[in-house]
Write a protein that holds these residues in place. Sequence first.
Motif, PDB file in Angstrom:
ATOM      1  N   UNK A 105      12.977  -5.050   8.033  1.00  0.00           N
ATOM      2  CA  UNK A 105      13.769  -3.840   7.798  1.00  0.00           C
ATOM      3  C   UNK A 105      12.903  -2.627   7.455  1.00  0.00           C
ATOM      4  N   UNK A 106      11.642  -2.863   7.142  1.00  0.00           N
ATOM      5  CA  UNK A 106      10.761  -1.764   6.756  1.00  0.00           C
ATOM      6  C   UNK A 106      11.088  -1.186   5.391  1.00  0.00           C
ATOM      7  N   UNK A 108       9.680  -1.323   2.574  1.00  0.00           N
ATOM      8  CA  UNK A 108       8.563  -0.794   1.789  1.00  0.00           C
ATOM      9  C   UNK A 108       7.667   0.151   2.595  1.00  0.00           C
ATOM     10  N   UNK A 109       7.917   0.295   3.862  1.00  0.00           N
ATOM     11  CA  UNK A 109       7.048   1.103   4.719  1.00  0.00           C
ATOM     12  C   UNK A 109       6.972   2.544   4.225  1.00  0.00           C
ATOM     13  N   UNK A 110       5.753   3.045   4.122  1.00  0.00           N
ATOM     14  CA  UNK A 110       5.539   4.424   3.716  1.00  0.00           C
ATOM     15  C   UNK A 110       5.548   4.667   2.224  1.00  0.00           C
ATOM     16  N   UNK A 111       5.771   3.639   1.423  1.00  0.00           N
ATOM     17  CA  UNK A 111       5.783   3.794  -0.037  1.00  0.00           C
ATOM     18  C   UNK A 111       4.381   3.512  -0.602  1.00  0.00           C
ATOM     19  N   UNK A 112       3.979   4.229  -1.658  1.00  0.00           N
ATOM     20  CA  UNK A 112       2.662   3.994  -2.245  1.00  0.00           C
ATOM     21  C   UNK A 112       2.633   2.717  -3.081  1.00  0.00           C
ATOM     22  N   UNK A 113       1.450   2.113  -3.156  1.00  0.00           N
ATOM     23  CA  UNK A 113       1.299   0.861  -3.903  1.00  0.00           C
ATOM     24  C   UNK A 113      -0.100   0.774  -4.506  1.00  0.00           C
ATOM     25  N   UNK A 140       3.524  -4.855   4.982  1.00  0.00           N
ATOM     26  CA  UNK A 140       4.803  -4.183   4.731  1.00  0.00           C
ATOM     27  C   UNK A 140       4.735  -2.682   5.005  1.00  0.00           C
ATOM     28  N   UNK A 141       3.570  -2.195   5.410  1.00  0.00           N
ATOM     29  CA  UNK A 141       3.441  -0.780   5.751  1.00  0.00           C
ATOM     30  C   UNK A 141       3.284   0.143   4.567  1.00  0.00           C
ATOM     31  N   UNK A 142       2.854  -0.413   3.427  1.00  0.00           N
ATOM     32  CA  UNK A 142       2.709   0.414   2.237  1.00  0.00           C
ATOM     33  C   UNK A 142       1.408   1.229   2.276  1.00  0.00           C
TER      34      UNK A 142
END
Length: 203
Positions: A105-106, A108-113, A140-142
Amino acid sequence: MMKPSNLIILVLFYSRHGATRQLAELIAQGVESVPGCDARLRTVPAVSTVAEATAPEVPPEGAPYVELEDLQQCAGLALGSPTRFGNMAAAMKYFWDGTASDWLAGSLAGKPACVFTSTGSLHGGQESTLLSMMIPLFHHGMLVMGLPYTNPELMTTSTGGSPYGATHWSGIEGNKAISDDEKRLALALGRRLAENARKLAEA
């Protein structure tokens, strides 16, 4: 007090003897020093070598267990685990192995970690553990971040601390207090995560 309009920064950790939990609490303090950001502390249950349920459905004390909704609701993530032979603990790996639906579903994509760890020995695989926790976050694209050398403690620490993330040397007995350098770096990491989450949210 949490405001509904504030960004939620998830501080997700596993701690067996309390050292990683203490780091998580410091990172949460750093998060909440940034206006408009709230820290949400969550943990994961222990796992058994024979895959039996070994933990109650609700922890007897401390942070609640994480749910997939926490991933979906957060604007940023700090991930922490003690070192297990240079890798994240099995309990944390088990949780991430069950996040395929959020990966698809994406969520977490684009979120900072960012990541953090504690070890019993001074050279016990802190940086490789941090790297091991980064891998599922990349999938996860983080947007994974560390600590820059503008934090002078990275050059002065004789305990924990890494450009890859906050760390703590807890000692063989797990009873070493978090040093001043470790504390400042953990606070700085939480603050940096929250500041970047806020910038992304406002973009």
